[in-house]
Design an enzyme around this catalytic site. Structure first.
Site, PDB file in Angstrom:
ATOM      1  N   GLU A   1       0.822  -1.204   0.000  1.00  0.00           N
ATOM      2  CA  GLU A   1       0.000   0.000   0.000  1.00  0.00           C
ATOM      3  C   GLU A   1       0.859   1.258   0.000  1.00  0.00           C
ATOM      4  OE1 GLU A   1      -4.025  -0.653   2.376  1.00  0.00           O
ATOM      5  OE2 GLU A   1      -2.329  -1.559   3.424  1.00  0.00           O
TER       6      GLU A   1
ATOM      7  N   CYS B   1       5.071  -6.597   7.783  1.00  0.00           N
ATOM      8  CA  CYS B   1       6.045  -6.063   8.738  1.00  0.00           C
ATOM      9  C   CYS B   1       6.295  -7.102   9.828  1.00  0.00           C
ATOM     10  CB  CYS B   1       5.540  -4.762   9.363  1.00  0.00           C
ATOM     11  SG  CYS B   1       6.758  -3.940  10.431  1.00  0.00           S
TER      12      CYS B   1
ATOM     13  N   CYS C   1       4.482  -3.900  16.402  1.00  0.00           N
ATOM     14  CA  CYS C   1       3.984  -2.864  17.307  1.00  0.00           C
ATOM     15  C   CYS C   1       2.497  -3.094  17.580  1.00  0.00           C
ATOM     16  CB  CYS C   1       4.209  -1.474  16.699  1.00  0.00           C
ATOM     17  SG  CYS C   1       5.949  -1.100  16.376  1.00  0.00           S
TER      18      CYS C   1
ATOM     19  N   CYS D   1      -0.459  -0.960  15.833  1.00  0.00           N
ATOM     20  CA  CYS D   1      -0.377  -0.793  14.372  1.00  0.00           C
ATOM     21  C   CYS D   1      -1.071  -1.950  13.654  1.00  0.00           C
ATOM     22  CB  CYS D   1       1.089  -0.718  13.953  1.00  0.00           C
ATOM     23  SG  CYS D   1       1.341  -0.525  12.173  1.00  0.00           S
TER      24      CYS D   1
ATOM     25  N   CYS E   1      -1.815   6.888   9.479  1.00  0.00           N
ATOM     26  CA  CYS E   1      -0.646   6.236  10.054  1.00  0.00           C
ATOM     27  C   CYS E   1      -1.057   5.070  10.950  1.00  0.00           C
ATOM     28  CB  CYS E   1       0.145   7.273  10.857  1.00  0.00           C
ATOM     29  SG  CYS E   1       1.655   6.640  11.584  1.00  0.00           S
TER      30      CYS E   1
END
Length: 341
Positions: free
Chosen positions: A89, A109, A113, A116, A333
């Site tokens: 993305e 990823c 975290c 996220c 974000c």
């Protein structure tokens, strides 16, 4: 087919071989990155026979737009298909005087975290330098904006941890900043990391590199371990030492990003500890009130709590509140998880 995007001039010289004059490599390089020519047969500066040979052996390798999600605030979230069928993305954020594109550096990823959504994808693979550059070219083309110039900012804050793909990130940065390539100023490219300490040191030794942003998100070691498991390997104390040793350029300052989670890391005491952590650093702080999403076990703090946190930090360090963009289409974000609407 091998992709041409991601190749530098010397790489193109190598694949052309000694039978072609060296200036042909520069013509191809300019056509790809500066002129954004996506059809090899249309590179009119090349002889027809060479165009045919290239087209039969190589692809340009630009990601294709599989889906486009339009936010009410003008933000666009792109689901981009890569040549092996994987997807990543990118997010296009238009403003009056500039445009910003947030790009990915990995498929998924591995950092994990807890606040996220991208972490929920897991990690699949690194992106090549061409796939990183290609996101910029694809989004710029879709929005009718030239790649070079003073109006485009690039932030490596999408899917993935850029410093875990450092060779490809650095090569992509060289292409993006090369005046003969994409021609984007290094001042307009930012890399965001969760804090891979040895790679921060390695990045600092690169001749061409983006600006550095550190995703901080906690004021103590214990809290950061809870929110960002990478802290178990790279401790907060070591991260701050790496930041103090980082060789800033004369015009540069570090950016620290801090995602505020309601009742978790957003107290006045947290703000005062952040000030202490950043003492004597040439830096600024960007505050991000949590962008919520499915499966994220945290809440967004109220605006007054965010403002109170900012007031404390800004007494010692420039501190800004980052305005959320594209929340309604999961483009903000921490929301990039290939969500379909």
């Amino acid at each position: 087919m091998q992709a041409l995007l991601g190749l530098e001039v010397q790489d193109i010289e190598r694949i052309l071989g000694p039978g072609e004059p060296r200036f042909r490599a520069r013509q191809i390089y300019r056509a790809l990155y500066r002129e954004r020519q996506l059809d090899l047969m249309q590179i009119s500066t090349l002889p027809l026979e060479l165009r045919r040979e290239l087209a039969s052996t190589y692809s340009v390798g630009i990601p294709s737009v599989e889906r486009r999600f339009e936010s009410q605030d003008g933000t666009r979230r792109y689901l981009l298909a890569l040549e092996d069928g994987k997807t990543v993305e990118a997010v296009w954020m238009p403003e009056e005087k500039r445009q910003t594109i947030c790009i990915s550096t990995q498929v998924g990823c591995a950092v994990g975290c807890r606040f996220c959504m991208t972490a929920l994808l897991g990690f699949e693979r690194n992106l090549s330098a061409g796939e990183i550059v290609g996101q910029v070219l694809a989004a710029a083309a879709d929005n009718g904006l030239p790649v070079g110039g003073e109006r485009l900012n690039v932030v490596m804050m999408g899917q993935g941890e850029p410093l875990l793909n450092l060779p490809n990130v650095v090569k992509a940065t060289r292409i993006l900043t090369d005046p003969a390539g994409c021609g984007i100023s290094p001042r307009r490219i930012t890399l965001s990391t969760s804090g891979i300490v040895p790679k921060i040191q390695e990045l600092g030794h690169q001749e061409v590199r983006p600006k550095l942003a550190i995703s901080l998100n906690a004021s103590t070691e214990e809290m950061r371990r809870e929110l960002m498991p990478i802290t178990r390997k790279y401790h907060l104390k070591d991260l701050m030492e790496a930041c103090r040793a980082y060789p800033l350029r004369p015009w540069e300052r570090l950016t620290f990003e801090y995602v505020l989670l309601k009742g978790v890391n957003d107290s006045d005491a947290d703000a005062r500890r952040v000030v202490k952590l950043l003492a004597n650093l040439k830096c600024k702080v960007n505050l991000i009130a949590l962008n919520p999403g499915p499966e994220i076990p945290f809440d967004t703090p109220e605006e007054e709590r965010v403002l109170a946190f900012q007031r404390i930090v800004s007494r010692a360090v420039p501190c800004f509140i980052r305005k959320p963009r594209g929340r309604d289409v999961y483009a903000a974000c921490g929301q990039l998880k290939k969500v379909s609407l």
